[in-house]
Design a protein around this motif. Structure first.
Motif, PDB file in Angstrom:
ATOM      1  N   ARG A 152       1.673  38.871  15.769  1.00 42.60           N
ATOM      2  CA  ARG A 152       0.593  38.243  16.539  1.00 42.60           C
ATOM      3  C   ARG A 152       0.921  38.379  18.018  1.00 42.60           C
ATOM      4  O   ARG A 152       2.023  38.033  18.453  1.00 42.60           O
ATOM      5  CB  ARG A 152       0.443  36.763  16.172  1.00 42.60           C
ATOM      6  N   VAL A 153      -0.038  38.871  18.807  1.00 44.85           N
ATOM      7  CA  VAL A 153       0.127  39.029  20.251  1.00 44.85           C
ATOM      8  C   VAL A 153      -1.056  38.350  20.933  1.00 44.85           C
ATOM      9  O   VAL A 153      -2.208  38.528  20.508  1.00 44.85           O
ATOM     10  CB  VAL A 153       0.201  40.516  20.655  1.00 44.85           C
ATOM     11  N   GLY A 154      -0.774  37.577  21.971  1.00 42.88           N
ATOM     12  CA  GLY A 154      -1.844  36.895  22.679  1.00 42.88           C
ATOM     13  C   GLY A 154      -1.591  36.836  24.175  1.00 42.88           C
ATOM     14  O   GLY A 154      -0.450  36.919  24.634  1.00 42.88           O
ATOM     15  N   GLY A 168       6.563  37.969  15.688  1.00 44.04           N
ATOM     16  CA  GLY A 168       6.707  39.046  14.724  1.00 44.04           C
ATOM     17  C   GLY A 168       7.660  38.657  13.614  1.00 44.04           C
ATOM     18  O   GLY A 168       8.611  37.895  13.833  1.00 44.04           O
ATOM     19  N   ARG A 169       7.387  39.160  12.419  1.00 40.71           N
ATOM     20  CA  ARG A 169       8.247  38.817  11.284  1.00 40.71           C
ATOM     21  C   ARG A 169       8.231  39.950  10.265  1.00 40.71           C
ATOM     22  O   ARG A 169       7.184  40.530   9.982  1.00 40.71           O
ATOM     23  CB  ARG A 169       7.775  37.518  10.625  1.00 40.71           C
ATOM     24  N   ASP A 184      14.933  37.928   6.119  1.00 44.12           N
ATOM     25  CA  ASP A 184      13.846  37.640   7.061  1.00 44.12           C
ATOM     26  C   ASP A 184      14.314  37.962   8.469  1.00 44.12           C
ATOM     27  O   ASP A 184      15.413  37.561   8.876  1.00 44.12           O
ATOM     28  CB  ASP A 184      13.443  36.161   7.006  1.00 44.12           C
ATOM     29  N   PHE A 185      13.479  38.670   9.216  1.00 47.43           N
ATOM     30  CA  PHE A 185      13.743  38.949  10.622  1.00 47.43           C
ATOM     31  C   PHE A 185      12.562  38.433  11.440  1.00 47.43           C
ATOM     32  O   PHE A 185      11.417  38.767  11.157  1.00 47.43           O
ATOM     33  CB  PHE A 185      13.928  40.448  10.859  1.00 47.43           C
ATOM     34  N   GLN A 186      12.853  37.587  12.435  1.00 50.32           N
ATOM     35  CA  GLN A 186      11.788  36.995  13.250  1.00 50.32           C
ATOM     36  C   GLN A 186      12.077  37.180  14.735  1.00 50.32           C
ATOM     37  O   GLN A 186      13.233  37.125  15.162  1.00 50.32           O
ATOM     38  CB  GLN A 186      11.655  35.497  12.956  1.00 50.32           C
ATOM     39  N   LEU A 187      11.022  37.401  15.488  1.00 47.57           N
ATOM     40  CA  LEU A 187      11.111  37.550  16.938  1.00 47.57           C
ATOM     41  C   LEU A 187       9.890  36.875  17.550  1.00 47.57           C
ATOM     42  O   LEU A 187       8.773  37.064  17.056  1.00 47.57           O
ATOM     43  CB  LEU A 187      11.144  39.035  17.314  1.00 47.57           C
ATOM     44  N   TRP A 188      10.099  36.061  18.593  1.00 48.77           N
ATOM     45  CA  TRP A 188       8.950  35.362  19.167  1.00 48.77           C
ATOM     46  C   TRP A 188       9.148  35.093  20.655  1.00 48.77           C
ATOM     47  O   TRP A 188      10.268  35.056  21.152  1.00 48.77           O
ATOM     48  CB  TRP A 188       8.689  34.049  18.439  1.00 48.77           C
TER      49      TRP A 188
END
Length: 264
Positions: free
Chosen positions: A217-219, A240-241, A253-257
């Motif tokens: 998701r990009v905003g 992102g995940r 699980d890999f997450q970036l925010w």
């Protein structure tokens, strides 16, 4: 479920209070229940899940608490053209602002309510999708109530395209009005008590394979304060995940925010 955790800084204190930081061991026991009940059809159903836990600390026993979570949703469909969803969520957990109340414990409770209505142009395309929401966040201790008790409400207008399995693409606009209603005039003059977020976003979820799921998701978010215009800001948000089910017993699980802090 049952687990034993080691926490190096269970009170989440800052480096300025390093002399008070003590590691601890906490045992967490939990029980959960889930329900999926078709009503008029598979497209109109009740989904609910809840968890009750008990967390016990070996040394910092004032942090002992009972986390609670409840999530319920009612997706529905009327004929071939109209579909929607009602949703409710509740969560009670240990506050992340314990540095302000230490050595006393503080807990945070959140309630989320939302509704969604969409026009199904085709089986895959829903346009428009109109959603409204109202969320409340409250604390037990007065020092955090004054700073952080808040409500946020708003709307979202979007278009959604559903693909294979859990895959979808979505784009839209979102507006959120946030009110820290307990803040005093002195706090309002310093950090304000209300702001509005306007965001344009795109989001997608892709079933790359039966074992691999990618989400993003990009905003672009514009935050406007009610009294202190010099605090207005423009932010690029990103989430992102990637999830990989390596085996029936192992998942990665890999997450970036990148997102604004809720307390700013």
């Amino acid at each position: 479920g049952s687990s034993v955790q080691h926490q190096s800084n269970p009170a989440r204190l800052s480096d300025a209070a390093s002399e008070d930081i003590r590691s601890d061991t906490v045992r967490v026991n939990s029980v959960g229940l889930g329900l999926r009940l078709p009503l008029l059809s598979e497209d109109t159903r009740l989904e609910a899940g809840g968890m009750l836990a008990d967390a016990r600390y070996s040394n910092n026993r004032q942090l002992n608490h009972q986390p609670r979570v409840l999530n319920a949703a009612l997706p529905w469909r009327a004929g071939q053209l109209v579909s929607g969803r009602f949703q409710y969520g509740y969560q009670n957990s240990l506050s992340s602002n314990l540095g302000r109340t230490w050595p006393e414990r503080d807990q945070e409770s959140r309630q989320n309510r939302s509704a969604e209505l969409g026009l199904r142009v085709t089986d895959s395309l829903t346009l428009p999708v109109l959603g409204v929401f109202h969320n409340d966040t409250r604390y037990d201790q007065s020092i955090n109530q004054r700073l952080y008790d808040r409500k946020d409400e708003g709307w979202q207008l979007s278009a959604r395209y559903a693909g294979y399995g859990r895959s979808f693409a979505q784009a839209g606009l979102r507006q959120t009005d946030v009110d820290y209603y307990e803040r005093t005039p002195d706090l309002v003059a310093t950090i304000d008590d209300r702001y509005t977020d306007n965001e344009a976003f795109v989001a997608a979820r892709w079933d790359y394979s039966p074992k691999t799921l990618l989400q993003g998701r990009v905003g672009v978010l514009q935050r406007s304060y009610q009294h202190l215009d010099d605090r207005d800001t423009r932010l690029l948000t990103f989430e992102g995940r990637a999830t990989w089910d390596y085996s029936p017993k192992t998942r990665f699980d890999f997450q970036l925010w990148r997102r604004p802090y809720a307390y700013d």
